[in-house]
Design an enzyme around this catalytic site. Structure first.
Site, PDB file in Angstrom:
ATOM      1  N   ASP A 197      73.375 -29.052  94.092  1.00  0.00           N
ATOM      2  CA  ASP A 197      72.437 -28.660  95.153  1.00  0.00           C
ATOM      3  C   ASP A 197      72.886 -27.333  95.774  1.00  0.00           C
ATOM      4  OD1 ASP A 197      74.595 -29.627  96.553  1.00  0.00           O
ATOM      5  OD2 ASP A 197      73.456 -30.951  97.869  1.00  0.00           O
ATOM      6  N   SER A 198      74.022 -26.800  95.298  1.00  0.00           N
ATOM      7  CA  SER A 198      74.411 -25.427  95.654  1.00  0.00           C
ATOM      8  C   SER A 198      73.325 -24.445  95.215  1.00  0.00           C
ATOM      9  CB  SER A 198      75.749 -25.063  95.003  1.00  0.00           C
ATOM     10  OG  SER A 198      75.726 -25.335  93.617  1.00  0.00           O
ATOM     11  N   ASP A 204      72.741 -33.239  90.974  1.00  0.00           N
ATOM     12  CA  ASP A 204      73.058 -33.634  92.348  1.00  0.00           C
ATOM     13  C   ASP A 204      71.894 -34.352  93.006  1.00  0.00           C
ATOM     14  OD1 ASP A 204      75.572 -33.216  93.376  1.00  0.00           O
ATOM     15  OD2 ASP A 204      75.218 -31.109  93.855  1.00  0.00           O
ATOM     16  N   LYS A 257      75.055 -37.172  90.851  1.00  0.00           N
ATOM     17  CA  LYS A 257      76.218 -37.043  91.746  1.00  0.00           C
ATOM     18  C   LYS A 257      75.735 -37.182  93.187  1.00  0.00           C
ATOM     19  CE  LYS A 257      78.494 -32.936  92.610  1.00  0.00           C
ATOM     20  NZ  LYS A 257      78.286 -32.791  94.087  1.00  0.00           N
ATOM     21  N   GLU A 262      77.295 -37.311  97.433  1.00  0.00           N
ATOM     22  CA  GLU A 262      78.423 -37.024  98.325  1.00  0.00           C
ATOM     23  C   GLU A 262      78.702 -38.229  99.212  1.00  0.00           C
ATOM     24  OE1 GLU A 262      77.734 -33.404 100.506  1.00  0.00           O
ATOM     25  OE2 GLU A 262      77.363 -32.244  98.675  1.00  0.00           O
ATOM     26  N   GLU A 309      86.622 -31.808  96.478  1.00  0.00           N
ATOM     27  CA  GLU A 309      86.373 -30.427  96.897  1.00  0.00           C
ATOM     28  C   GLU A 309      87.250 -30.062  98.102  1.00  0.00           C
ATOM     29  OE1 GLU A 309      82.281 -29.241  97.198  1.00  0.00           O
ATOM     30  OE2 GLU A 309      82.791 -27.309  98.107  1.00  0.00           O
TER      31      GLU A 309
END
Ligand code: KIV
Length: 280
Positions: A47-48, A86, A116, A118, A185
């Site tokens: 999602d970057s 993501d 993925k 978070e 991270e």
């Protein structure tokens, strides 16, 4: 090119065999094709992309539609490389059911091999629910960019005893919940190495040191495509940004000087008869 198809099993075996896993982010078809022709094992449609492709200040505005669109583009450029997509902010925060539905869309419409998300122990029920739907999950702890407002900025995580213990506990619970891989991270190197030793699933570090089972970088960062300051953990493996600007300037120069396009070399012919006819 990855010679055989990478799967959750081959990636897990790389940890067991002590082989490092090389991952990059990827957001488009052209880059995916280049990555597929290289020795990269897996890509993340992160999602970057909200920042690298869409120009937002953080990842929070990214939608499911954005993620599905980019994941599908990337999937068309890959063959053997494993594709993780993501789950964007608020696509799994509400309920297990919401998480399974959106993970399913990334697989069915985005053609990802895994998703993925978070978050640590608090998100274990989400991980379990998605894994129960036969969708492989990569977890992500440490600096989780979707929590930028809760963290009060992008900061290294796990430097004091209580936060470090929390991250170790998160990693163990995430593994028990069924995640097959864990992203770490911006975690101190020694803590990331300890976590990597304590769990059986591969850890993929970004700003977490060489003790992780693999590494991931944002491809625009490692290719030096930004003018701005790069985070400390980024290494530039090429200077593509400079090469692109030089090429853009050279093209502009040649257009203005009329040295591009060159007749015969970059142009198409028409017969003299047709031209004569047109002039009548
Ligand atoms: O979105 C992303 O690119 C990521 C990586 C930085 C791990 O989550």
């Amino acid at each position: 090119m990855a010679l055989k198809k990478q799967t959750v099993t081959t990636l897990q075996k790389m940890k067991t065999d002590g082989d490092k896993i090389a991952m990059l982010t990827c957001y488009d078809f052209t880059t995916a094709r280049l990555i597929e022709q290289s020795a990269i094992d897996a890509v993340l449609v992160g999602d970057s992309l909200g920042m690298t492709m869409m120009g937002y200040e953080d990842t929070l505005p990214v939608t499911m539609e954005d993620m599905i669109h980019h994941s599908a583009c990337v999937s068309r450029g890959l063959k053997n490389t494993f594709l993780v997509a993501d789950m964007p902010f608020m696509s799994y925060h509400i309920s297990d059911q919401q998480a399974v539905e959106n993970a399913g869309r990334l697989i069915k419409e985005g053609h990802a091999n895994a998703v993925k998300l978070e978050g640590g122990a608090k998100y274990c029920s989400r991980i379990r629910a998605i894994v129960d739907a036969q969708i492989p999950v990569v977890a992500h702890i440490g600096l989780t960019p979707q929590s930028v407002n809760a963290f009060g900025g992008f900061k290294v995580q796990g430097r004091n005893v209580s936060r470090a213990r929390e991250l170790i506990d998160d990693a163990k619970k995430i593994e028990q919940a069924g995640a097959f891989m864990l992203t770490l991270e911006c975690v101190p190197e020694k803590l990331a190495s300890l976590i990597t030793e304590e769990i059986a699933v591969p850890t993929i570090g970004i700003g977490a040191g060489a003790g992780c089972d693999g590494q991931i970088l944002v491809y625009q960062d490692m290719l030096d495509m930004y003018d701005g300051l790069a985070p400390k953990f980024v290494k530039h493996f090429a200077h593509i940004g400079r090469e692109m600007k030089d090429a853009f300037n050279e093209y502009s120069d040649q257009v203005k000087k009329r040295s591009f396009p060159v007749t015969g070399e970059h142009t198409f012919k028409i017969s003299d008869e047709v031209m004569e006819e047109l002039k009548k």
